[in-house]
Write a protein that holds these residues in place. Structure first.
Motif, short mmCIF file in Angstrom:
data_model
loop_
_atom_site.label_atom_id
_atom_site.label_comp_id
_atom_site.label_asym_id
_atom_site.label_seq_id
_atom_site.Cartn_x
_atom_site.Cartn_y
_atom_site.Cartn_z
N LEU A 102 -1.38 -4.86 1.66
CA LEU A 102 -1.22 -5.32 3.04
C LEU A 102 0.23 -5.71 3.28
CD1 LEU A 102 -2.22 -6.44 5.81
CD2 LEU A 102 -2.81 -8.56 4.60
N VAL A 103 0.79 -5.22 4.38
CA VAL A 103 2.13 -5.66 4.80
C VAL A 103 2.00 -6.34 6.16
CG1 VAL A 103 3.28 -3.84 3.50
CG2 VAL A 103 2.76 -3.46 5.91
N ILE A 104 2.71 -7.45 6.31
CA ILE A 104 2.74 -8.17 7.59
C ILE A 104 4.19 -8.22 8.02
CG2 ILE A 104 2.10 -10.25 8.84
CD1 ILE A 104 0.12 -10.93 6.65
N ALA A 122 -3.85 -19.93 3.68
CA ALA A 122 -5.25 -20.20 3.30
C ALA A 122 -6.13 -19.00 3.64
CB ALA A 122 -5.75 -21.45 4.01
N ALA A 123 -5.90 -18.38 4.80
CA ALA A 123 -6.69 -17.21 5.19
C ALA A 123 -6.46 -16.06 4.21
CB ALA A 123 -6.33 -16.78 6.61
N LEU A 124 -5.22 -15.86 3.79
CA LEU A 124 -4.92 -14.79 2.83
C LEU A 124 -5.52 -15.09 1.46
CD1 LEU A 124 -1.21 -14.27 3.88
CD2 LEU A 124 -3.03 -12.57 4.12
N GLU A 125 -5.48 -16.34 1.05
CA GLU A 125 -6.03 -16.71 -0.27
C GLU A 125 -7.54 -16.56 -0.30
OE1 GLU A 125 -4.52 -20.65 -0.80
OE2 GLU A 125 -2.69 -19.98 -1.80
N GLY A 131 -0.92 -12.78 -3.28
CA GLY A 131 -0.34 -12.25 -4.51
C GLY A 131 0.54 -11.06 -4.21
N GLU A 132 1.64 -10.94 -4.94
CA GLU A 132 2.64 -9.90 -4.63
C GLU A 132 2.13 -8.49 -4.89
OE1 GLU A 132 6.65 -10.46 -5.69
OE2 GLU A 132 6.57 -12.64 -5.61
N GLU A 133 1.10 -8.34 -5.73
CA GLU A 133 0.56 -6.99 -5.96
C GLU A 133 -0.24 -6.51 -4.75
OE1 GLU A 133 -1.66 -6.81 -9.54
OE2 GLU A 133 0.09 -7.11 -10.84
N ARG A 134 -0.77 -7.43 -3.96
CA ARG A 134 -1.61 -7.05 -2.82
C ARG A 134 -0.94 -7.27 -1.48
NH1 ARG A 134 -6.96 -6.75 -3.79
NH2 ARG A 134 -6.80 -5.26 -2.09
N LEU A 135 0.16 -8.03 -1.44
CA LEU A 135 0.70 -8.50 -0.16
C LEU A 135 2.22 -8.48 -0.15
CD1 LEU A 135 0.21 -10.10 2.60
CD2 LEU A 135 0.47 -12.17 1.21
N THR A 136 2.78 -8.01 0.99
CA THR A 136 4.21 -8.13 1.25
C THR A 136 4.39 -8.66 2.67
OG1 THR A 136 4.74 -6.26 -0.21
CG2 THR A 136 6.44 -6.94 1.38
#
Length: 325
Positions: A102-104, A122-125, A131-136
């Motif tokens: 996911l990129v925001i 909190a919503a992302l957690e 986590g950097e493997e799933r999110l930028t």
């Protein structure tokens, strides 16, 4: 089924069935959200009190008027819990779509307040995207220095790992894809736009130091498909224009956009470029030269996002989806 969460809007591959499920030949599926503008507690009464104070300066009056306008203009100002629920529903639904990363692209929050950053984190957690493997995540102007900048708060770095205007970041993903993340905000101290003193906003800029950084590090990802991430738009022929929004260049494309394209051409002349800032919905087949661009519009306005599939043939397909509230 993902169809219970989202509806299909458009796709760059006009022959693809309107099926939201991940195609079998996809080796990497990205999702782009932008301009969430998660709101905090509204304090209109205190701002109105500050506005009529006999000790308030002309500059502070402009801040207060812009702050009040900003709060009133948010679609979900009076229904924060409802909107936060829609954001979480979207994040849960991305797993149903088989999204890998996911990129925001900026403006996660509306006022740059700690409680807003904590709500987004909190919503992302809780939905499994932290986590950097799933999110930028990259910063937008509301995340960095917005109309509330006269009211100091913790910077975005206290809540999210993010880049700075003069030092981008490269991140290698599976499937031969790499992300180039940039902070396209101007430095509010050393390089403030002359109008932002009176009309608090932001004018995007790609700094020469960022371009030099790309040149020094491009060998790290040569041969990979590049996805470039920034907040500010880099072109203006895809959205309605108005004299009011263009006043003083406050909503013009980011300075240094042409130089950025020249820099990324040396890595991947067909790099996908994803951004936000403008809340207008960009057509999925819009391109700038050889570069496909993506901006699904402000999520707080349109409840839309993009999904990008990279397949085993080296092709990319962008699909735009909309949340079913």
């Amino acid at each position: 089924m993902p169809g219970a969460f989202f509806k299909w809007i458009d796709c760059t591959d006009k022959t693809r069935p309107r099926d939201l499920r991940r195609p079998d030949d996809t080796i990497l599926r990205l999702a782009q959200l932008t301009d969430l503008h998660v709101p905090g507690e509204v304090e209109l009464v205190s701002r109105l009190r500050d506005l009529i104070s006999p000790h308030v300066s002309l500059q502070n009056i402009s801040h207060e008027i812009s702050a009040i306008s900003n709060e009133v203009g948010h679609h979900y100002r009076s229904t924060r819990k409802l909107y936060n629920g829609l954001v979480r529903k979207t994040l849960v639904g991305l797993h149903r779509l088989g999204v890998d990363h996911l990129v925001i692209t900026g403006d996660l929050v509306h006022c740059g307040l700690a409680e807003e950053f904590l709500d987004v984190r909190a919503a992302l957690e809780v939905t499994g995207w932290w986590g950097e493997e799933r999110l930028t995540v990259i910063p937008g102007n509301h995340d960095r220095f917005n109309i509330y900048e006269s009211y100091p708060s913790e910077p975005m770095e206290h809540f999210f790992p993010v880049v700075t205007p003069r030092e981008p970041m490269l991140k290698e993903l599976p499937g031969g894809v790499a992300l180039l993340a940039l902070d396209s905000n101007r430095d509010p101290i050393d390089d403030r736009h002359y109008l932002e003193r009176w009309l608090p906003n932001t004018v995007g800029r790609i700094y020469p130091e960022a371009l030099d950084w790309i040149e020094r590090h491009r060998a790290q990802v040569e041969g990979r498909r590049l996805v470039t991430l920034l907040h500010h738009h880099i072109s203006s022929d895809w959205h309605p224009r108005s004299a009011a929004k263009s006043f003083g260049g406050l909503m013009e494309p980011a300075d240094g956009a042409d130089e950025l394209i020249e820099a990324i051409d040396l890595i991947d002349p067909y790099s996908l470029i994803l951004h936000g800032h403008k809340h207008d919905v960009m057509p999925v087949d819009y391109a700038l030269g050889t570069h496909q661009l993506g901006n699904p519009g402000g999520f707080a306005n349109a409840l839309r996002f993009n999904v990008i599939d990279f397949n085993v043939h080296g092709e990319q397909v962008m699909t735009q989806l909309e949340l079913r509230p």
